[in-house]
Design a protein around this motif. Structure first.
Motif, mmCIF file in Angstrom:
data_model
loop_
_atom_site.group_PDB
_atom_site.id
_atom_site.type_symbol
_atom_site.label_atom_id
_atom_site.label_comp_id
_atom_site.label_asym_id
_atom_site.label_seq_id
_atom_site.Cartn_x
_atom_site.Cartn_y
_atom_site.Cartn_z
ATOM 1 N N PHE A 1 14.861 4.482 -14.174
ATOM 2 C CA PHE A 1 14.938 3.640 -12.978
ATOM 3 C C PHE A 1 14.104 2.378 -13.154
ATOM 4 C CE2 PHE A 1 14.136 2.183 -8.717
ATOM 5 C CZ PHE A 1 15.289 2.477 -8.022
ATOM 6 N N ARG A 2 14.739 1.231 -12.876
ATOM 7 C CA ARG A 2 14.042 -0.068 -12.938
ATOM 8 C C ARG A 2 13.862 -0.589 -11.525
ATOM 9 N NH1 ARG A 2 18.082 -1.046 -16.860
ATOM 10 N NH2 ARG A 2 19.035 -2.594 -15.461
ATOM 11 N N ALA B 1 20.982 18.648 -10.981
ATOM 12 C CA ALA B 1 19.803 18.144 -10.285
ATOM 13 C C ALA B 1 18.680 17.818 -11.261
ATOM 14 C CB ALA B 1 19.327 19.170 -9.252
ATOM 15 N N VAL B 2 18.431 18.724 -12.194
ATOM 16 C CA VAL B 2 17.364 18.496 -13.176
ATOM 17 C C VAL B 2 17.690 17.289 -14.050
ATOM 18 C CG1 VAL B 2 16.211 19.461 -15.195
ATOM 19 C CG2 VAL B 2 16.599 20.894 -13.185
ATOM 20 N N LEU B 3 18.911 17.233 -14.561
ATOM 21 C CA LEU B 3 19.291 16.120 -15.430
ATOM 22 C C LEU B 3 19.281 14.796 -14.683
ATOM 23 C CD1 LEU B 3 22.259 17.739 -17.424
ATOM 24 C CD2 LEU B 3 19.976 17.201 -18.276
ATOM 25 N N GLY B 4 19.863 14.777 -13.485
ATOM 26 C CA GLY B 4 19.943 13.535 -12.729
ATOM 27 C C GLY B 4 18.587 13.010 -12.319
ATOM 28 N N LEU B 5 17.733 13.870 -11.764
ATOM 29 C CA LEU B 5 16.414 13.429 -11.317
ATOM 30 C C LEU B 5 15.529 13.028 -12.490
ATOM 31 C CD1 LEU B 5 15.810 16.073 -8.507
ATOM 32 C CD2 LEU B 5 16.269 13.623 -8.201
ATOM 33 N N ALA B 6 15.619 13.765 -13.597
ATOM 34 C CA ALA B 6 14.825 13.415 -14.779
ATOM 35 C C ALA B 6 15.263 12.073 -15.354
ATOM 36 C CB ALA B 6 14.942 14.517 -15.834
ATOM 37 N N ALA B 7 16.572 11.859 -15.437
ATOM 38 C CA ALA B 7 17.076 10.585 -15.958
ATOM 39 C C ALA B 7 16.723 9.433 -15.020
ATOM 40 C CB ALA B 7 18.593 10.668 -16.140
ATOM 41 N N PRO C 1 0.805 -1.229 0.000
ATOM 42 C CA PRO C 1 0.000 0.000 0.000
ATOM 43 C C PRO C 1 0.836 1.275 0.000
ATOM 44 C CG PRO C 1 -0.869 -1.582 1.591
ATOM 45 C CD PRO C 1 0.446 -2.120 1.122
ATOM 46 N N LEU C 2 2.139 1.147 0.273
ATOM 47 C CA LEU C 2 3.014 2.313 0.259
ATOM 48 C C LEU C 2 3.224 2.793 -1.168
ATOM 49 C CD1 LEU C 2 4.934 4.050 2.129
ATOM 50 C CD2 LEU C 2 6.761 2.512 1.363
ATOM 51 N N PRO C 3 2.777 3.996 -1.524
ATOM 52 C CA PRO C 3 2.988 4.497 -2.893
ATOM 53 C C PRO C 3 4.477 4.640 -3.214
ATOM 54 C CG PRO C 3 1.358 5.824 -1.727
ATOM 55 C CD PRO C 3 2.008 4.940 -0.696
ATOM 56 N N ARG C 4 4.814 4.466 -4.465
ATOM 57 C CA ARG C 4 6.221 4.556 -4.846
ATOM 58 C C ARG C 4 6.789 5.949 -4.600
ATOM 59 N NH1 ARG C 4 7.036 0.785 -10.300
ATOM 60 N NH2 ARG C 4 6.481 -1.189 -9.262
ATOM 61 N N TRP C 5 5.987 6.974 -4.824
ATOM 62 C CA TRP C 5 6.486 8.332 -4.587
ATOM 63 C C TRP C 5 6.793 8.522 -3.102
ATOM 64 C CZ3 TRP C 5 4.377 11.690 -1.129
ATOM 65 C CH2 TRP C 5 3.056 11.471 -0.715
ATOM 66 N N THR C 6 6.030 7.849 -2.226
ATOM 67 C CA THR C 6 6.283 7.946 -0.798
ATOM 68 C C THR C 6 7.614 7.294 -0.438
ATOM 69 O OG1 THR C 6 3.903 7.855 -0.377
ATOM 70 C CG2 THR C 6 5.341 7.469 1.498
ATOM 71 N N LEU C 7 7.893 6.150 -1.072
ATOM 72 C CA LEU C 7 9.150 5.460 -0.815
ATOM 73 C C LEU C 7 10.340 6.323 -1.221
ATOM 74 C CD1 LEU C 7 10.846 2.989 -0.077
ATOM 75 C CD2 LEU C 7 10.413 2.098 -2.380
ATOM 76 N N LEU C 8 10.286 6.886 -2.426
ATOM 77 C CA LEU C 8 11.389 7.712 -2.896
ATOM 78 C C LEU C 8 11.517 8.993 -2.068
ATOM 79 C CD1 LEU C 8 11.000 7.298 -6.765
ATOM 80 C CD2 LEU C 8 12.574 6.120 -5.231
ATOM 81 N N THR C 9 10.392 9.566 -1.681
ATOM 82 C CA THR C 9 10.435 10.760 -0.842
ATOM 83 C C THR C 9 11.019 10.435 0.529
ATOM 84 O OG1 THR C 9 8.468 11.618 -1.967
ATOM 85 C CG2 THR C 9 9.077 12.658 0.111
ATOM 86 N N LEU D 1 21.699 11.461 -9.344
ATOM 87 C CA LEU D 1 22.749 10.631 -9.941
ATOM 88 C C LEU D 1 22.859 9.286 -9.226
ATOM 89 C CD1 LEU D 1 25.469 13.412 -10.428
ATOM 90 C CD2 LEU D 1 24.026 12.370 -12.197
ATOM 91 N N GLY D 2 22.701 9.288 -7.891
ATOM 92 C CA GLY D 2 22.764 8.041 -7.145
ATOM 93 C C GLY D 2 21.619 7.102 -7.492
ATOM 94 N N LEU D 3 20.404 7.639 -7.583
ATOM 95 C CA LEU D 3 19.249 6.818 -7.949
ATOM 96 C C LEU D 3 19.341 6.327 -9.385
ATOM 97 C CD1 LEU D 3 16.397 8.836 -6.194
ATOM 98 C CD2 LEU D 3 17.295 6.592 -5.537
ATOM 99 N N LEU D 4 19.888 7.156 -10.260
ATOM 100 C CA LEU D 4 20.073 6.733 -11.648
ATOM 101 C C LEU D 4 21.018 5.543 -11.717
ATOM 102 C CD1 LEU D 4 19.751 7.153 -14.714
ATOM 103 C CD2 LEU D 4 21.652 8.779 -14.585
ATOM 104 N N MET D 5 22.118 5.612 -10.981
ATOM 105 C CA MET D 5 23.070 4.505 -10.981
ATOM 106 C C MET D 5 22.456 3.251 -10.368
ATOM 107 S SD MET D 5 26.881 4.367 -9.259
ATOM 108 C CE MET D 5 27.569 5.548 -10.435
ATOM 109 N N ALA D 6 21.766 3.405 -9.230
ATOM 110 C CA ALA D 6 21.188 2.257 -8.542
ATOM 111 C C ALA D 6 20.067 1.619 -9.340
ATOM 112 C CB ALA D 6 20.654 2.688 -7.177
ATOM 113 N N GLY D 7 19.364 2.418 -10.136
ATOM 114 C CA GLY D 7 18.216 1.898 -10.872
ATOM 115 C C GLY D 7 18.536 1.358 -12.246
#
Length: 239
Positions: A236-237, A225-231, A89-97, A146-152
């Motif tokens: 992200f998988r 920040a814009v490029l990293g978060l958008a990518a 039930p935890l939304p994905r946006w909540t997890l990332l936030t 950038l960290g989330l992009l690499m991890a995903g």
């Protein structure tokens, strides 16, 4: 749910000895060591700690928002934790936030600890605290993306190796300890565009030299920040 997940993520981070080594011990040791030992030449007026403290604050942000988050998220993805949480039930946006909230809580503790140690070593900070806060927030956003992009996108083992390698390279070539002025002109012009260089240079401009708002450094961090978060959002998988 958001507050509960943020608290859980923070507890997990603080219980991880490897993450504490990366986020707390290494920046603290480097601050004390290089403030006391004349190993590298520093730039600007004042004591050695006046040059080193802003750079190591930037390193602390990178270690938490990029290196630590990339490694932890990469292994959560590998073991299927993210997939199971995504189906809860935890939304994905909540997890990332919540992960972002964990990073911010950890950075507050890092900045407080490093500031106390630096002040004990004779640090004399200057400048506008709002400019410092803006630099730290944009730096966090840039490194988190950038960290989330690499991890995903990479396998967990590849993320572990790549994140630690990037950490070491940016520690040496990002203006954290070694001034960018020590590098050749052509190389320096490229290094100045890196997020760690913009963050350390911006913090140093404000805290060491008492400058106003470092708009060029903020612009570089905002672009990353814009490029990293958008990518990260695009590629992200979850599994």
């Amino acid at each position: 749910m958001l507050l509960a997940q943020t608290a859980f993520e923070t507890r997990m981070l603080l219980r991880n000895g490897e993450q504490l080594l990366l986020t707390v011990v290494i920046p603290t040791v480097l601050l004390v060591l290089f403030s006391a030992v004349d190993v590298v030449a520093v730039e600007g007026p004042g004591k050695r700690v006046d040059f080193l403290a802003p750079g190591l604050l930037a390193l602390a942000v990178m270690s938490t928002a990029f290196t630590g988050q990339a490694i932890a998220t990469g292994f959560e993805r590998r073991y299927g934790v993210l997939k199971r949480l995504g189906a809860s039930p935890l939304p994905r946006w909540t997890l990332l936030t919540a992960k972002t909230g964990c990073v911010l809580v950890t950075e507050v503790l890092q900045v407080a600890l490093l500031s106390v140690i630096a002040l004990a070593l004779g640090w004399s900070p200057h400048g506008n605290p709002l400019a410092v806060a803006a630099l730290l927030v944009l730096g966090t956003a840039a490194f988190s993306g950038l960290g989330l992009l690499m991890a995903g996108t990479l396998k967990a083992e590849a993320t572990l190796a790549a994140a630690n390698l990037v950490f070491i390279l940016l520690l040496l070539a990002g203006g954290v300890i070694v001034p960018l002025g020590k590098f050749p002109g052509a190389v320096r012009s490229v290094l100045e565009l890196l997020p760690i260089s913009a963050l350390s240079d911006g913090l140093r401009s404000v805290l060491q030299h008492g400058a106003g708002v470092p708009w060029s450094d903020l612009g570089i961090l905002a672009g990353w920040a814009v490029l990293g978060l958008a990518a990260a959002a695009r590629f992200f998988r979850w599994e």
